[in-house]
Design a protein around this motif. Structure first.
Motif, PDB file in Angstrom:
ATOM      1  N   GLY A  76       0.818  -1.207   0.000  1.00  0.00           N
ATOM      2  CA  GLY A  76       0.000   0.000   0.000  1.00  0.00           C
ATOM      3  C   GLY A  76       0.852   1.257   0.000  1.00  0.00           C
ATOM      4  N   ALA A  79       2.262   1.812  -3.443  1.00  0.00           N
ATOM      5  CA  ALA A  79       1.247   2.359  -4.353  1.00  0.00           C
ATOM      6  C   ALA A  79       1.023   3.849  -4.092  1.00  0.00           C
ATOM      7  N   THR A  80       1.061   4.251  -2.827  1.00  0.00           N
ATOM      8  CA  THR A  80       0.915   5.677  -2.486  1.00  0.00           C
ATOM      9  C   THR A  80       2.069   6.483  -3.039  1.00  0.00           C
ATOM     10  N   ALA A  83       1.922   6.726  -6.958  1.00  0.00           N
ATOM     11  CA  ALA A  83       0.953   7.718  -7.444  1.00  0.00           C
ATOM     12  C   ALA A  83       1.445   9.137  -7.154  1.00  0.00           C
ATOM     13  N   PHE A 141      -5.935   4.337 -10.848  1.00  0.00           N
ATOM     14  CA  PHE A 141      -4.601   4.934 -10.703  1.00  0.00           C
ATOM     15  C   PHE A 141      -4.499   6.258 -11.451  1.00  0.00           C
ATOM     16  N   THR A 213      -3.185  11.624  -1.775  1.00  0.00           N
ATOM     17  CA  THR A 213      -3.352  10.329  -2.449  1.00  0.00           C
ATOM     18  C   THR A 213      -4.313   9.420  -1.684  1.00  0.00           C
ATOM     19  N   SER A 214      -4.520   9.725  -0.385  1.00  0.00           N
ATOM     20  CA  SER A 214      -5.462   8.906   0.401  1.00  0.00           C
ATOM     21  C   SER A 214      -6.888   9.041  -0.117  1.00  0.00           C
ATOM     22  N   TYR A 221      -8.717   3.054  -5.617  1.00  0.00           N
ATOM     23  CA  TYR A 221      -7.278   2.823  -5.780  1.00  0.00           C
ATOM     24  C   TYR A 221      -6.724   2.228  -4.481  1.00  0.00           C
ATOM     25  N   GLU A 223      -4.337   2.184  -2.307  1.00  0.00           N
ATOM     26  CA  GLU A 223      -3.164   2.828  -1.730  1.00  0.00           C
ATOM     27  C   GLU A 223      -3.059   2.453  -0.254  1.00  0.00           C
TER      28      GLU A 223
END
Length: 314
Positions: A76, A79-80, A83, A141, A213-214, A221, A223
């Motif tokens: 996770g 991924a954060t 992005a 994404f 991004t959260s 997504y 994240e």
């Protein structure tokens, strides 16, 4: 010798009042912390009368020893960061484009750009993500990345425009005088200085981008927040909801603290380079960083030493 006309030294009564307010503030903060600790430490009673252990009970934290937990948290987090990194690059590029069009001399370029920029600045990021996802079917994404890039690019563009507006007019006139076109002057002389002047603000905005991004949680997504609270919460059960919340929170805090430290280091280094050039009389495109200059108010923004003969001053 170091008197400041903008600040009066407090007298005995003001110092006493300040001490009282400080003591009361500390007592209130300690009371709030104690109350939160009490709420967290007391057993939970459900609607049917069943009693469960408090969230501070060791039985609710044993999953921290599970490697699978940290492996999924790492996915996770990755991924954060992924992005945020892609959106940051695009946001800076969009910001440069916005600032260039926003400062155009012709109104038919400047006015439509201003309208578009104000639209993006006023539109909530979450709605922008949903709009991109529903209209363009980009996938979660790219919906997150595009929305964050456009929104933060608009803000960075305004910061760059302010940096260009703050430059002495001689910077542009010097470029035109040596035969550069207006576009070449903008990219070769004005943009580098404006970017360095606004670097702390731009990097701080990128920290905000990372936290935003959260919002990808809402559009699906996976994240850090969705991975930690949704997927792992379903896997481990509601007993460990607070534990997972605490883990995600700590990971976010550490990531943002590290990034903020990098921001301060970059600002100090850009400020040091600007001071060296100024003392050496070399002038040029360097200038003290915003935070560094704020701590050295006697350092001029542009070179003023006639011995340098560089391109920074007139």
């Amino acid at each position: 010798m170091s008197t400041n006309v903008l600040y009066d030294a407090p007298g005995p009564k003001s110092r006493r009042t300040s001490r009282i307010i400080s003591v009361v503030g500390v007592v209130l903060v300690l009371a709030l912390v104690a109350y939160v600790a009490y709420l967290l430490g007391r057993p939970r009673v459900s609607a049917n009368g069943a009693v469960t252990a408090s969230v501070l009970d060791p039985s609710r934290w044993d999953i921290l020893l599970d490697r699978n937990l940290w492996r999924n948290i790492g996915r996770g987090w990755l991924a954060t960061v992924q992005a945020a990194a892609v959106a940051s690059v695009l946001a800076v590029a969009i910001g440069v484009l916005f600032s260039f069009l926003r400062t155009a001399r012709t109104a038919w370029v400047r006015v439509p750009t201003t309208i578009v920029l104000e639209f993006f600045r006023g539109m909530p990021v979450l709605l922008m993500m949903l709009f991109i996802l529903l209209v363009f079917s980009t996938g979660a994404f790219w919906a997150v990345v595009a929305a964050l890039a456009v929104y933060n690019g608009a803000l960075i563009g305004e910061a760059l425009r302010s940096g260009i507006a703050a430059l002495p007019r001689g910077q542009r006139e010097a470029g035109l005088a040596i035969g550069l076109s207006p576009v070449q002057t903008r990219f070769a002389i004005e943009f580098p200085q404006a970017f360095r002047q606004m670097l702390p603000i731009i990097l701080a905005q990128l920290v905000v981008l990372l936290k935003d991004t959260s919002l990808g949680y809402i559009v699906g997504y996976v994240e850090l927040t969705r991975q930690g609270l949704n997927r792992l919460g379903t896997s481990y059960g509601s007993t460990y909801t607070f534990t997972l919340f605490a883990v995600v929170l700590v990971v976010y805090l550490i990531t943002n603290l590290v990034f903020s430290y990098v921001v301060r280091v970059v600002d100090r280094r850009t400020g040091r380079r600007g001071v060296i050039r100024t003392k050496g009389g070399g002038g040029g495109l360097g200038g003290p960083g915003l935070l560094a200059r704020a701590g050295r108010p006697n350092i001029p923004a542009t070179t003023g030493d006639a011995s340098g003969g560089g391109g920074g001053g007139r």
